[in-house]
Design an enzyme around this catalytic site. Structure first.
Site, PDB file in Angstrom:
ATOM      1  N   LYS A  22       0.842  -1.209   0.000  1.00 35.15           N
ATOM      2  CA  LYS A  22       0.000   0.000   0.000  1.00 35.15           C
ATOM      3  C   LYS A  22       0.873   1.254   0.000  1.00 35.15           C
ATOM      4  CE  LYS A  22      -1.755   1.655   4.143  1.00 35.15           C
ATOM      5  NZ  LYS A  22      -1.432   3.081   4.285  1.00 35.15           N
ATOM      6  N   ASN A  23       1.888   1.256   0.857  1.00 31.67           N
ATOM      7  CA  ASN A  23       2.695   2.472   0.999  1.00 31.67           C
ATOM      8  C   ASN A  23       3.665   2.704  -0.161  1.00 31.67           C
ATOM      9  OD1 ASN A  23       1.330   2.969   3.319  1.00 31.67           O
ATOM     10  ND2 ASN A  23       3.036   2.562   4.724  1.00 31.67           N
ATOM     11  N   ARG A  92      -4.211  10.598   4.709  1.00 34.02           N
ATOM     12  CA  ARG A  92      -3.042  11.470   4.716  1.00 34.02           C
ATOM     13  C   ARG A  92      -2.208  11.347   3.431  1.00 34.02           C
ATOM     14  NH1 ARG A  92       0.399  14.374   8.168  1.00 34.02           N
ATOM     15  NH2 ARG A  92       2.587  14.009   7.767  1.00 34.02           N
ATOM     16  N   CYS A 116      -5.316   8.178   9.642  1.00 36.59           N
ATOM     17  CA  CYS A 116      -5.420   7.534  10.955  1.00 36.59           C
ATOM     18  C   CYS A 116      -5.105   8.548  12.049  1.00 36.59           C
ATOM     19  CB  CYS A 116      -4.400   6.402  11.064  1.00 36.59           C
ATOM     20  SG  CYS A 116      -4.929   4.864  10.336  1.00 36.59           S
ATOM     21  N   ARG A 121       0.625  14.697  13.325  1.00 37.02           N
ATOM     22  CA  ARG A 121       1.092  14.491  11.947  1.00 37.02           C
ATOM     23  C   ARG A 121       1.144  15.769  11.102  1.00 37.02           C
ATOM     24  NH1 ARG A 121      -1.189   8.750   9.906  1.00 37.02           N
ATOM     25  NH2 ARG A 121       0.778   8.705   8.826  1.00 37.02           N
ATOM     26  N   PRO A 122       2.043  16.684  11.447  1.00 31.83           N
ATOM     27  CA  PRO A 122       2.165  17.918  10.668  1.00 31.83           C
ATOM     28  C   PRO A 122       2.732  17.671   9.264  1.00 31.83           C
ATOM     29  CG  PRO A 122       3.877  17.805  12.349  1.00 31.83           C
ATOM     30  CD  PRO A 122       3.008  16.598  12.537  1.00 31.83           C
ATOM     31  N   ILE A 123       2.700  18.728   8.428  1.00 32.13           N
ATOM     32  CA  ILE A 123       3.246  18.592   7.065  1.00 32.13           C
ATOM     33  C   ILE A 123       4.292  19.690   6.823  1.00 32.13           C
ATOM     34  CG2 ILE A 123       1.562  17.285   5.704  1.00 32.13           C
ATOM     35  CD1 ILE A 123       1.046  20.858   5.793  1.00 32.13           C
ATOM     36  N   ASP A 124       4.813  20.234   7.948  1.00 33.67           N
ATOM     37  CA  ASP A 124       5.763  21.342   7.840  1.00 33.67           C
ATOM     38  C   ASP A 124       6.998  21.001   6.999  1.00 33.67           C
ATOM     39  OD1 ASP A 124       6.193  19.582  10.082  1.00 33.67           O
ATOM     40  OD2 ASP A 124       7.821  20.885  10.713  1.00 33.67           O
ATOM     41  N   LEU A 125       7.458  19.744   7.073  1.00 28.80           N
ATOM     42  CA  LEU A 125       8.685  19.386   6.344  1.00 28.80           C
ATOM     43  C   LEU A 125       8.445  19.349   4.838  1.00 28.80           C
ATOM     44  CD1 LEU A 125       9.939  16.576   8.761  1.00 28.80           C
ATOM     45  CD2 LEU A 125      10.753  18.929   8.614  1.00 28.80           C
ATOM     46  N   ASP A 305       4.629   0.922  12.161  1.00 24.97           N
ATOM     47  CA  ASP A 305       3.441   0.242  11.635  1.00 24.97           C
ATOM     48  C   ASP A 305       3.335  -1.211  12.108  1.00 24.97           C
ATOM     49  OD1 ASP A 305       2.629   2.509  10.370  1.00 24.97           O
ATOM     50  OD2 ASP A 305       3.128   1.861   8.337  1.00 24.97           O
ATOM     51  N   VAL A 327       8.135   7.366  16.888  1.00 27.73           N
ATOM     52  CA  VAL A 327       7.810   8.009  15.604  1.00 27.73           C
ATOM     53  C   VAL A 327       6.537   8.855  15.698  1.00 27.73           C
ATOM     54  CG1 VAL A 327       7.340   7.615  13.144  1.00 27.73           C
ATOM     55  CG2 VAL A 327       9.020   6.193  14.331  1.00 27.73           C
ATOM     56  N   ARG A 398      -8.626  -0.457   5.011  1.00 27.92           N
ATOM     57  CA  ARG A 398      -7.801   0.561   4.349  1.00 27.92           C
ATOM     58  C   ARG A 398      -6.473  -0.045   3.889  1.00 27.92           C
ATOM     59  NH1 ARG A 398      -6.484   5.537   7.721  1.00 27.92           N
ATOM     60  NH2 ARG A 398      -5.177   5.686   5.895  1.00 27.92           N
TER      61      ARG A 398
HETATM   62  C1  UD1 Z   1       4.320   6.943   6.290  1.00 27.87           C
HETATM   63  C2  UD1 Z   1       3.461   5.709   6.110  1.00 27.87           C
HETATM   64  C3  UD1 Z   1       2.878   5.281   7.450  1.00 27.87           C
HETATM   65  C4  UD1 Z   1       3.986   5.107   8.472  1.00 27.87           C
HETATM   66  C5  UD1 Z   1       4.900   6.319   8.534  1.00 27.87           C
HETATM   67  C6  UD1 Z   1       6.125   6.109   9.402  1.00 27.87           C
HETATM   68  C7  UD1 Z   1       2.633   5.970   3.853  1.00 27.87           C
HETATM   69  C8  UD1 Z   1       1.474   6.239   2.961  1.00 27.87           C
HETATM   70  N1  UD1 Z   1       2.398   6.016   5.170  1.00 27.87           N
HETATM   71  O1  UD1 Z   1       3.456   7.963   6.783  1.00 27.87           O
HETATM   72  O2  UD1 Z   1       2.182   4.041   7.253  1.00 27.87           O
HETATM   73  O3  UD1 Z   1       3.416   4.905   9.745  1.00 27.87           O
HETATM   74  O4  UD1 Z   1       5.362   6.662   7.220  1.00 27.87           O
HETATM   75  O5  UD1 Z   1       6.843   5.015   8.985  1.00 27.87           O
HETATM   76  O6  UD1 Z   1       3.729   5.694   3.395  1.00 27.87           O
HETATM   77  N2  UD1 Z   1       6.420  14.746  10.566  1.00 27.87           N
HETATM   78  C9  UD1 Z   1       6.616  16.069  10.846  1.00 27.87           C
HETATM   79  N3  UD1 Z   1       6.515  16.982   9.818  1.00 27.87           N
HETATM   80  C10 UD1 Z   1       6.231  16.595   8.552  1.00 27.87           C
HETATM   81  C11 UD1 Z   1       6.056  15.234   8.270  1.00 27.87           C
HETATM   82  C12 UD1 Z   1       6.149  14.326   9.308  1.00 27.87           C
HETATM   83  O7  UD1 Z   1       6.861  16.441  11.974  1.00 27.87           O
HETATM   84  O8  UD1 Z   1       6.156  17.463   7.664  1.00 27.87           O
HETATM   85  C13 UD1 Z   1       6.501  13.762  11.658  1.00 27.87           C
HETATM   86  C14 UD1 Z   1       5.156  13.061  11.891  1.00 27.87           C
HETATM   87  O9  UD1 Z   1       4.310  13.831  12.710  1.00 27.87           O
HETATM   88  C15 UD1 Z   1       5.586  11.787  12.546  1.00 27.87           C
HETATM   89  C16 UD1 Z   1       6.929  11.490  11.870  1.00 27.87           C
HETATM   90  O10 UD1 Z   1       7.363  12.715  11.286  1.00 27.87           O
HETATM   91  O11 UD1 Z   1       5.787  11.982  13.910  1.00 27.87           O
HETATM   92  C17 UD1 Z   1       6.858  10.414  10.791  1.00 27.87           C
HETATM   93  O12 UD1 Z   1       5.950  10.785   9.812  1.00 27.87           O
HETATM   94  P1  UD1 Z   1       6.154  10.419   8.286  1.00 27.87           P
HETATM   95  O13 UD1 Z   1       7.405   9.601   8.127  1.00 27.87           O
HETATM   96  O14 UD1 Z   1       6.010  11.641   7.479  1.00 27.87           O
HETATM   97  O15 UD1 Z   1       4.907   9.472   8.020  1.00 27.87           O
HETATM   98  P2  UD1 Z   1       3.934   9.487   6.782  1.00 27.87           P
HETATM   99  O16 UD1 Z   1       4.694   9.741   5.530  1.00 27.87           O
HETATM  100  O17 UD1 Z   1       2.737  10.278   7.072  1.00 27.87           O
END
Ligand code: UD1
Length: 419
Positions: A22-23, A92, A116, A121-125, A305, A327, A398
């Protein structure tokens, strides 16, 4: 409401075929936006998240069609760059269209993502990366708007945390940027390597995935290609842990054993017998196993996961385990549900202490609070005395293809009930 009803105390036996990841599939579908030509994805898993991604693509005018497990995507005539809020909030990973769409059309308006409920789960990065590449970004009323004059510009980008999604989103955008982008402290997950393989087939120049420094040399355009995603290491891991916890003997077919290292290592530490073959792994267990300590980490560390599924197994281990989640900050919602089944678990901040006792679990009515929590409850129910009823099964659908069929083929008594 859909429920899974499971009769406990069954030993899994047989062969299970793992589906494609899936990922890996979700970002690859997003990546097709980088070309105007048709792409074909083979052996696509029939998952709710894939359906949602299909709807997201459809909402912006991509011609996307599924024939059995073949997905044909033609993003030649994108009509919009404002996918609807209702779809983005559902999942997401739909946010992964932002990078490719920005690179291809120069403008995106997208709502803050959902998915989920396992943390803020921010998107700042992601945004920091696009801004460094020259995009102007504004946030307001729950939406993000990004725009670029001409092409994005290749830059050096350091990620404060090796985020999987940010690495993928920036990597995709960088493929059509002017010049060279370097992502430092990049995530190293196998799904990122698979995405790079797909991009490189399209004509991109991505090097270094699978390490923490990725170098992308932008190209003028990309071509349509066909691709089959890698096997799902989390689905495989879930069946491995289920086999171990239930005292089973299961051949997990269609896996890349290298991707399973963190899980294999922990199962061996538990005293479970593991045999590795080229594309399969056999897990053999007596049902009596040791407790282990686990700390979740970005790849190649132990995957977050798989944390809930391992915790479910640890409830019936001999001895006390500690599981530390580093994480996501809110990924312990399954604990209350496991406690309903008789588990003895205490939480101290980001760590859970599980007092394992063989035979402690009893069948109960429980709720899947997120995707992997649902899988954990299914594993716990196999070890429990009596009947377990899992509600909110949509979370499980899902990310797991026909979960009850795959478990039933291994001898589990799992029934799906529509009420
Ligand atoms: C992906 C996987 C998810 C898995 C996760 C961690 C997919 C579709 N989903 O989710 O199944 O649980 O990796 O292995 O591939 N973070 C920030 N800022 C950001 C982005 C992330 O602070 O801009 C933080 C998140 O809040 C979290 C950590 O980084 O604490 C890991 O998140 P991330 O690796 O981005 O996970 P996803 O890509 O959402």
């Amino acid at each position: 409401m859909t429920k899974l009803v499971i009769e406990g105390k069954t030993r899994l036996q047989g062969v299970v075929k793992i589906s494609t990841a899936k990922n890996a599939i979700l970002p690859i579908i997003a990546a097709t936006l980088l070309t105007g030509e048709e792409c074909q994805l083979d052996e696509v898993s029939d998952l709710e998240d894939v359906k949602t991604m299909k709807e997201v693509m459809d909402s912006i005018g991509v011609d996307i069609n599924c024939d059995k497990d073949k997905l044909t995507v033609n993003p030649g005539k994108i009509k919009g760059n404002e996918p609807p809020y209702e779809l983005i909030r559902k999942m997401r990973a739909s946010f992964l269209i932002m990078g490719p769409l920005l690179a291809r059309t120069g403008k995106v308006k997208i709502s803050l993502p959902g998915g989920c409920a396992i943390g803020s789960r921010p998107i700042d990065l992601h945004l920091k990366g696009f801004a460094a590449m020259g995009a102007s970004i504004s946030l307001g009323h729950g939406y993000i708007e990004a725009q670029t004059q001409g092409r994005l510009q290749g830059k050096s980008i350091y990620l404060d945390f090796p985020s999987v999604g940010a690495t993928e989103n920036i990597m995709m955008a960088a493929c059509l940027a002017d010049g060279i982008t370097i992502i430092e402290n990049a995530a190293e997950e196998p799904e990122i390597v698979d995405l790079a393989n797909f991009l490189n087939k399209m004509g991109a120049k991505v090097r270094g995935t699978g390490t923490d420094i990725i170098r992308i040399e932008g190209v003028k355009e990309l071509n349509g290609v066909s691709h089959t995603a890698i096997p799902d290491r989390i689905e495989a891991g879930s069946f491995m842990v289920a086999a171990a916890a239930s005292g089973g003997d299961v051949l997990i077919d269609y896996v890349i054993p290298d991707h399973m290292r963190p899980i294999t290592a922990k199962l061996k530490e538990m005293g479970v017998h593991i045999e590795e073959y080229e594309r399969s792994i056999r897990v053999k267990s007596t049902g009596i196993f040791n407790s282990v300590d686990i700390k979740t980490l970005p790849y190649p560390g132990f995957p977050t996961d798989m944390q809930a599924q391992m915790m479910a197994a640890m409830c019936s281990a001999e001895g006390t385990s500690m599981i530390t989640e580093t994480v996501f900050e809110n990924r312990f919602m399954h604990i209350d549900e496991l406690k309903r089944m008789g588990a003895k678990i205490k939480v101290h901040g980001r760590s859970a202490i599980i007092e394992g006792t063989p035979g402690i679990l009893t069948g109960s009515k429980v709720k899947a609070t997120d995707l992997r929590a649902g899988a954990a409850l299914l594993i716990a129910s196999l070890c429990a005395e009596g009947q377990t009823e899992i509600s909110d099964v949509y979370h499980i659908d899902r990310g797991y293809v026909s979960i009850e069929d795959k478990f039933s083929k291994l001898g589990a008594k799992v029934y799906r009930i529509e009420e």
